[in-house]
Design a protein around this motif. Structure first.
Motif, PDB file in Angstrom:
ATOM      1  N   SER A 180       0.857  -1.175  -0.093  1.00  0.00           N
ATOM      2  CA  SER A 180      -0.148   0.178   0.027  1.00  0.00           C
ATOM      3  C   SER A 180       0.841   1.169   0.103  1.00  0.00           C
ATOM      4  N   GLU A 209      -2.383   4.475  -8.596  1.00  0.00           N
ATOM      5  CA  GLU A 209      -1.781   5.525  -7.902  1.00  0.00           C
ATOM      6  C   GLU A 209      -1.288   6.426  -8.940  1.00  0.00           C
ATOM      7  N   SER A 253      -8.385   3.836  -2.806  1.00  0.00           N
ATOM      8  CA  SER A 253      -8.338   2.456  -2.148  1.00  0.00           C
ATOM      9  C   SER A 253      -9.880   1.936  -2.071  1.00  0.00           C
ATOM     10  N   ASP A 297      -1.049   7.200  -1.241  1.00  0.00           N
ATOM     11  CA  ASP A 297      -1.253   5.647  -1.298  1.00  0.00           C
ATOM     12  C   ASP A 297      -1.646   5.103  -0.133  1.00  0.00           C
ATOM     13  N   THR A 301      -5.500   3.588   1.965  1.00  0.00           N
ATOM     14  CA  THR A 301      -5.644   2.130   2.910  1.00  0.00           C
ATOM     15  C   THR A 301      -6.064   2.593   4.308  1.00  0.00           C
TER      16      THR A 301
END
Ligand code: ADP
Ligand code: MG
Length: 349
Positions: A180, A209, A253, A297, A301
């Motif tokens: 992640s 991403e 995400s 990124d 998550t």
């Protein structure tokens, strides 16, 4: 040689050099558009950039390719020879040397773990595997409470000590997982290569991403689609929203792409380290805006773990970061976003 002739000779030399330089510059300084596609981190990447590049295109392509391969050799969970696999194989109490790349991403991850009170945790590896989302066996049913408790005893970002040169796991069976964060970091690294090559207009995307700067070849700001988080849909098949921004990173995400039914329960690949179970947010996806893709990124998550209410409260306390959650309703998706996010939304064409 008399002084005057010496001066004349030096001037002639300089003129010749100047002409040579000009000739050289005229070769590499014409405005170019490059489009690159390939595979990295078990996913695909694409780069669109246009500039008066200060290096030839094949040199630029080679630099990008080399950097992606280097980062794969550091962060791959699936390559037994990667630096990460070497760290994961080491027993507790043994200091393992680490590269500058690993140190950077690890430090950034630890900051996010501390800031999210453990919602984000790259030591979540044993739980990811237990639920069948890592390398290894596919479970037939949902793991028992005892199995979850056992896996959790090997999880916890506080059980790692590290510095610039090395890392020591304090518990046996710890497995680090940078899935992640590593793609986001790779995006930032490619952005740096492009900027060093004189490029100020680019879009870089690795496995969803994204980082953009400047303008698209059309002369407009870059527009990025947020896909409808429908299970079973192909990437980008239908868009839910569009974002237009002059620079910065965008990361989405979600629980709609990698999931499974386990013992009657909908399990997705984002794990809440605080419970040991898959994140159970009402949101199906979250899209994050941040200055750097390494940050965006991991934050996506973390926000899926925190959920809509806790997540938006967290965003409100952290200037420069924006988020939009999509929550499934009877007829599509409801948007729950930070006030700053709305400024970047643009109508879908
Ligand atoms: P994607 O890989 O779809 O872009 P993410 O960037 O959200 O999704 O990364 C999810 C991956 O991160 C999981 O597959 C898992 O390997 C790892 N992971 C799962 N839960 C966490 C967590 N709470 N903190 C850090 N990493 C996690
Ligand atoms: Mg992420």
């Amino acid at each position: 040689m008399p002084l005057a002739r010496r001066v004349a000779a030096v001037i002639a030399m300089l003129i010749i050099l100047g002409l040579a330089l000009l000739a050289h510059r005229s070769v590499v300084l014409s405005k170019k558009e490059i489009r690159l596609k390939g595979e990295a981190f078990g996913s695909t990447y694409s780069i669109v950039a246009h500039a008066h590049f200060n290096i030839p295109e094949d040199e630029l392509t080679r630099q990008i390719d080399t950097r992606l391969k280097e980062l794969g050799a550091v962060f791959s969970l699936y390559d037994p020879n990667s630096e990460l696999s070497r760290i994961n194989a080491a027993p507790a109490g043994v200091r393992v040397t680490i590269s500058a790349d690993l140190h950077r991403v690890l430090s950034e991850s630890m900051r996010l773990s501390a800031a999210t009170d453990g919602a984000y945790d790259i030591t979540v590896g044993p739980l990811v595997s237990l639920w069948g989302f890592g390398p290894g066996r596919e479970p037939a049913e949902a793991p028992s409470d005892a199995a979850i408790a056992e896996a959790r005893s090997h999880v916890g970002y506080r059980h790692i000590v590290y510095d610039e040169g090395g890392l020591t796991k304090l518990r046996d069976g710890m497995v680090l997982d940078f899935s992640s964060k590593a793609p986001g970091y790779a995006v930032d690294e490619i952005a740096r290569i492009l900027r060093d090559a004189g490029c100020q207009d680019y879009l870089i995307e690795i496995g969803g991403e994204i980082d953009v700067e400047g303008r698209a070849p059309t002369g407009q700001l870059w527009t990025i689609g947020v896909e409808s988080p429908e299970e079973g849909m192909a990437p980008g098949e239908r868009l839910e929203a569009a974002i237009r921004l002059p620079y910065g990173a965008v990361s989405t995400s979600g629980s709609y792409r990698r999931f499974k039914e386990l013992g009657g329960r909908h399990a997705n690949h984002i794990i809440d380290p605080r419970t040991g179970a898959p994140a159970s947010s009402a949101a199906v996806s979250v899209t994050v805006l941040a200055p750097a893709c390494t940050v965006a990124d991991g934050l996506g998550t973390a926000l899926m773990v925190m959920g809509v209410d806790e997540g938006l409260r967290w965003i409100a306390l952290h200037p420069g970061l924006e988020a939009m959650f999509l929550v499934k309703t009877g007829h599509g998706f409801a948007r729950k976003m930070s006030p700053g996010f709305a400024e970047y939304l643009t109508p879908l064409d």
